[in-house]
Motif scaffolding. Structure first.
Motif, PDB file in Angstrom:
ATOM      1  N   ARG A 156     -16.113   6.320   7.233  1.00 44.67           N
ATOM      2  CA  ARG A 156     -15.923   7.032   8.498  1.00 44.67           C
ATOM      3  C   ARG A 156     -16.548   6.247   9.654  1.00 44.67           C
ATOM      4  O   ARG A 156     -15.950   6.052  10.705  1.00 44.67           O
ATOM      5  CB  ARG A 156     -16.526   8.439   8.386  1.00 44.67           C
ATOM      6  N   GLY A 181     -12.601   3.536   9.172  1.00 45.44           N
ATOM      7  CA  GLY A 181     -11.629   3.352   8.091  1.00 45.44           C
ATOM      8  C   GLY A 181     -11.137   4.646   7.473  1.00 45.44           C
ATOM      9  O   GLY A 181     -10.260   4.628   6.608  1.00 45.44           O
ATOM     10  N   TYR A 186      -7.632  12.620   6.269  1.00 48.86           N
ATOM     11  CA  TYR A 186      -9.031  12.185   6.270  1.00 48.86           C
ATOM     12  C   TYR A 186      -9.628  12.180   4.856  1.00 48.86           C
ATOM     13  O   TYR A 186     -10.664  12.787   4.608  1.00 48.86           O
ATOM     14  CB  TYR A 186      -9.864  13.058   7.202  1.00 48.86           C
ATOM     15  N   ALA A 194       1.141  14.269   3.560  1.00 52.27           N
ATOM     16  CA  ALA A 194       0.242  13.186   3.943  1.00 52.27           C
ATOM     17  C   ALA A 194      -1.183  13.540   3.538  1.00 52.27           C
ATOM     18  O   ALA A 194      -1.557  14.712   3.525  1.00 52.27           O
ATOM     19  CB  ALA A 194       0.305  12.971   5.456  1.00 52.27           C
ATOM     20  N   ASP A 195      -1.974  12.518   3.200  1.00 50.52           N
ATOM     21  CA  ASP A 195      -3.413  12.730   3.048  1.00 50.52           C
ATOM     22  C   ASP A 195      -3.994  13.003   4.430  1.00 50.52           C
ATOM     23  O   ASP A 195      -3.409  12.614   5.453  1.00 50.52           O
ATOM     24  CB  ASP A 195      -4.075  11.511   2.413  1.00 50.52           C
ATOM     25  N   LEU A 213      -8.999   6.874   8.094  1.00 51.21           N
ATOM     26  CA  LEU A 213      -7.828   7.196   8.907  1.00 51.21           C
ATOM     27  C   LEU A 213      -7.314   8.589   8.580  1.00 51.21           C
ATOM     28  O   LEU A 213      -7.445   9.051   7.456  1.00 51.21           O
ATOM     29  CB  LEU A 213      -6.695   6.202   8.625  1.00 51.21           C
ATOM     30  N   ILE A 214      -6.692   9.204   9.564  1.00 53.92           N
ATOM     31  CA  ILE A 214      -6.094  10.515   9.296  1.00 53.92           C
ATOM     32  C   ILE A 214      -5.176  10.413   8.080  1.00 53.92           C
ATOM     33  O   ILE A 214      -5.192  11.310   7.231  1.00 53.92           O
ATOM     34  CB  ILE A 214      -5.365  11.077  10.548  1.00 53.92           C
ATOM     35  N   SER A 215      -4.425   9.333   7.939  1.00 54.11           N
ATOM     36  CA  SER A 215      -3.552   9.159   6.772  1.00 54.11           C
ATOM     37  C   SER A 215      -3.493   7.701   6.333  1.00 54.11           C
ATOM     38  O   SER A 215      -3.177   6.821   7.134  1.00 54.11           O
ATOM     39  CB  SER A 215      -2.135   9.637   7.087  1.00 54.11           C
ATOM     40  N   LEU A 216      -3.771   7.493   5.071  1.00 57.08           N
ATOM     41  CA  LEU A 216      -3.664   6.155   4.474  1.00 57.08           C
ATOM     42  C   LEU A 216      -2.489   6.074   3.497  1.00 57.08           C
ATOM     43  O   LEU A 216      -2.303   5.069   2.815  1.00 57.08           O
ATOM     44  CB  LEU A 216      -4.972   5.794   3.751  1.00 57.08           C
TER      45      LEU A 216
END
Lengths: 363, 363
Positions: free
Chosen positions: A234, A238, A45, A42-43, A240-243
């Motif tokens: 930020r 927007g 931030y 996961a991405d 998000l911890i994961s997009l």
């Protein structure tokens, strides 16, 4: 007589919907995720290969130094306009009267960023050079939307577009591209995305219109500008911890559909021609310049809905899913062509338009 | 001697990471999506069963009339505070000095909403009643975070929490719960989520901490308040065409983990006790009150990283993934217990702590 289905129900049940890429359901995301390994990290931030590589790919595609993925175009564009205004020391943003920021965002640009809109020209036509000449002082950035969705997806011709952006440049006013439907314009202009984006200081593109992803947007521009945009992302909530759910889908459907825009456009021209042969019906543009157009009916919305629902039930062809009233005695609808159009057998389409013509004549 | 792995690499390669629920990768989302039908319709700008039903479920869980799903807690909380301030006519928001809004959001609350923070008490301890007594005029809303993450996840006892919220109520000041880790507190309080949330006017909860979803948040409160929050969500660019990737994952992992919080808490107490037996190491809280705690080392961060990386390589047990410097000669780390802890064989854990003890003694 049986109770009639609502238009949206009739459209959803139709075997052959003519518009879009297919149902917006979970299968869309599952298919995209199946194209990547389970172990893909996961991405986190805004960091991580999955988001960084897609941002790089889109920056290159748009010919801009840097790009940032946003959960929405609403967020991306407000931020772009805010930064340009901060840099110019101005608080006014000039755009078309039917700009997304003006009519679909609950005035977030004003409420959150205290920017003031200047409406350019007339709601019923494209922005012209005269509208820029008539613009008041204090504008920090001009936004141009290609195509102009709310009037059916019209486009200025290339020379007019160059003239509009040149006008801004020559006065040192920044110009931002609302390119929610940028890919869809490229066959008409016979230009690359980078050539169109090259006329603009910053550009936003979307992934759930022409390419049919789940959600999400890219904002692209100069390196330092995008660094600042990431800070605002930020602030907006927007970052998000994961997009990755949106990024993976955007990447997958971009690759799958980016080269089909010419085909979608051809479908739109063909379908619009069929509508224009009907009495009391016209499309805008008459000859589409992208994959989208609006259909105008000189009848009340309720009547149009009933006719279209009946056609869908009787022929299995869903021509239109939603009709908007335009006053008491006329109505309009938006059509965007995607993967589905090519799946409609021509004889079925003939039948559907024949049935619609009969109904319009006898209704 | 071979080049040593970085701590994060060593942790990621370890067979037995003690913290969290497992790798944050695409498999997390794929597993959740496999629990729903392909034909499940996407939500559409906040409408549709997938989002509406989950909002209803969370409103009921929290004992509030209404709930709205947001892409992030950053967005949800700024909006909650903005609405309470608008309603009270005040511009000040009171919270702990290490509140998320103060240290992780690039001051979005100020930059976007023009709200001013009032820092309550001392960064190194919980908010106390005296801090509220010392609060200046003009505060529209008080935010309380349970547990107080940045000091290791401490909690006020129940009577103190009731006293704090009563103080606000009796002065007609609204009180908002930052419940990013609310579920994790419930075993300690021996209360339901609704009982805790009942002390507050509005509450935010998160889905990628204790329950291990992908991203997303719920804000819950009075019906009219949530209607207003939905308008602000649109303004912020958070009213995405579809949020279902996060909603489906939130719902799936909520159901799967919500009843395991007592077990995670027990694991945290057990693991903290092991750390506290080491020389020059202490946890905060000494006896955790949730599934999380901080570990403090009286050594430089770089040295701690090397020790922990070596332990991970030698024993296959990842005790800590990331260390933060606290000045030149001490360091700390955050540990949150989830599904992984129960999978670590006790003899392996014994071995890892034995090895760490040896290294601390001889380093």
């Amino acid at each position: 007589m049986m109770a009639q289905l609502s238009l949206s129900d009739a459209y959803n049940r139709a075997s052959y919907p003519v518009a879009g890429h297919g149902p917006r359901n979970v299968a869309v995301l599952k298919e995209a995720l199946a194209s990547v390994e389970d172990s893909l990290a996961a991405d986190l931030y805004g960091q991580g290969a999955v988001i960084v590589e897609f941002q790089r790919k889109m920056a290159d595609y748009l010919g801009k130094p840097a790009a940032v993925f946003f959960p929405s175009g609403t967020m991306a564009q407000q931020i772009a306009l805010r930064i340009w205004c901060d840099r110019s020391g101005q608080r006014r943003v000039a755009y078309h009267p039917l700009c997304h920021l003006e009519i679909h965002e609950q005035h977030g640009m004003h409420e959150l960023h205290h920017l003031e809109p200047v409406l350019l020209g007339d709601a019923e036509r494209l922005i012209a050079l005269d509208d820029l000449d008539a613009m008041p002082e204090g504008v920090g950035v001009v936004l141009i939307e290609l195509p102009q969705r709310e009037i059916g997806g019209e486009l200025p011709d290339w020379d007019s577009l160059v003239a509009l952006t040149d006008w801004c440049r020559s006065r040192d006013i920044r110009v931002h591209l609302d390119g929610a439907r940028l890919y869809e314009c490229l066959p008409y202009y016979q230009k690359s995305a980078a050539e169109v984006a090259g006329l603009f200081d910053t550009v936003y593109i979307s992934f759930y219109k022409g390419v049919g992803g789940v959600a999400g947007a890219i904002l692209a521009g100069p390196e330092d500008f995008m660094d600042e945009a990431a800070v605002w992302k930020r602030r907006h909530g927007g970052d998000l911890i994961s997009l990755y759910p949106y990024v993976v889908a955007a990447n997958y459907y971009f690759d799958r559909r980016i080269n089909r825009m010419t085909e979608y456009w051809a479908g739109a021209r063909e379908l619009a021609a069929r509508f224009n042969q009907l009495d009391g019906v016209r499309t805008r543009p008459e000859r589409p310049v992208t994959n989208m157009f609006h259909v105008h009916f000189n009848r009340p919305a309720r009547a149009v809905e009933q006719l279209l629902a009946a056609v869908a039930e009787e022929t299995g062809v869903g021509l239109i899913s939603r009709v908007m009233a335009r006053g008491e005695s006329s109505a309009s609808a938006e059509v965007s062509i995607g993967d589905q159009y090519a799946k409609v057998p021509k004889e079925r389409l003939d039948m559907a338009f024949q049935r619609l013509e009969d109904k319009l004549r006898h209704a």
